[in-house]
Design an enzyme around this catalytic site. Structure first.
Site, PDB file in Angstrom:
ATOM      1  N   ALA A   1       0.817  -1.217   0.000  1.00 45.15           N
ATOM      2  CA  ALA A   1       0.000   0.000   0.000  1.00 45.15           C
ATOM      3  C   ALA A   1       0.849   1.264   0.000  1.00 45.15           C
ATOM      4  CB  ALA A   1      -0.924   0.019   1.217  1.00 45.15           C
TER       5      ALA A   1
ATOM      6  N   ALA B   1       6.495   0.868   5.850  1.00 45.03           N
ATOM      7  CA  ALA B   1       7.428  -0.034   5.166  1.00 45.03           C
ATOM      8  C   ALA B   1       7.440   0.219   3.660  1.00 45.03           C
ATOM      9  CB  ALA B   1       7.093  -1.488   5.465  1.00 45.03           C
ATOM     10  N   CYS B   2       6.278   0.448   3.079  1.00 48.11           N
ATOM     11  CA  CYS B   2       6.205   0.687   1.637  1.00 48.11           C
ATOM     12  C   CYS B   2       6.853   2.022   1.264  1.00 48.11           C
ATOM     13  CB  CYS B   2       4.761   0.628   1.157  1.00 48.11           C
ATOM     14  SG  CYS B   2       4.031  -1.015   1.322  1.00 48.11           S
ATOM     15  N   THR B   3       6.697   3.011   2.107  1.00 45.30           N
ATOM     16  CA  THR B   3       7.355   4.296   1.873  1.00 45.30           C
ATOM     17  C   THR B   3       8.867   4.139   1.971  1.00 45.30           C
ATOM     18  OG1 THR B   3       5.427   5.508   2.682  1.00 45.30           O
ATOM     19  CG2 THR B   3       7.531   6.684   2.679  1.00 45.30           C
TER      20      THR B   3
ATOM     21  N   ALA C   1      10.032   2.311  -1.254  1.00 38.96           N
ATOM     22  CA  ALA C   1       9.993   3.173  -2.436  1.00 38.96           C
ATOM     23  C   ALA C   1      11.101   4.235  -2.386  1.00 38.96           C
ATOM     24  CB  ALA C   1       8.627   3.839  -2.556  1.00 38.96           C
TER      25      ALA C   1
END
Length: 150
Positions: free
Chosen positions: A40, A45-47, A50
């Site tokens: 998401a 974690a995704c930030t 990325a």
């Protein structure tokens, strides 16, 4: 989940600009593709993942590789996420998680997306992959190894 040596399934998804992007178009110039699936936009974690990829993006390009992220968030969410973190690579909107399922990275019992990164060559062959739900660093090490091997 696709294994090393498997053929990656063809797909066509919208990017953050609502442009249709296919696997074939991503591989058309012959450069291998780092295709990463993430749960998401805007989650910690995704930030981190990325932004870590953003920080080595020039090295990725210098190694004649390209990188694309896929998650089930909307085009608008991807636009905001990309702009907020100055991401220089495409984010693809997988409505209904069709591509997530085709690559075998659907979460347990159909919830979420398994954080998985694939290295795919121009013939659509999976050269390598890493799956780690919580350890973003393993994905960055995977990409760094792909850069060194290129």
């Amino acid at each position: 989940m696709l294994k090393i040596g498997d053929s990656a399934p063809e797909f066509e998804l919208l990017d953050e600009n609502s442009d249709a992007i296919s696997l074939s178009s991503l591989l058309a110039d012959g450069a291998p593709l780092i295709l990463y699936f993430y749960p998401a936009d805007f989650t910690p974690a995704c930030t981190m993942e990325a932004c870590s990829i953003r920080d080595i993006h020039d090295e990725i390009l210098d190694a004649n590789l390209k990188v694309v992220g896929i998650s089930p968030q909307s085009v608008e969410s991807h636009q905001r996420f990309k702009k907020s973190h100055d991401l220089p690579f495409p984010l693809l909107f997988d409505e209904g998680k069709k591509v997530v399922r085709a690559f075998g990275v659907d979460g347990p019992m159909g919830f979420g997306v398994r954080r998985t990164t694939f290295l795919i060559n121009a013939e659509k062959e999976v050269l390598n992959r890493v799956n780690s739900e919580f350890f973003v660093g393993s994905h960055i090490k995977f990409i760094e190894a792909a850069i060194k091997a290129a």
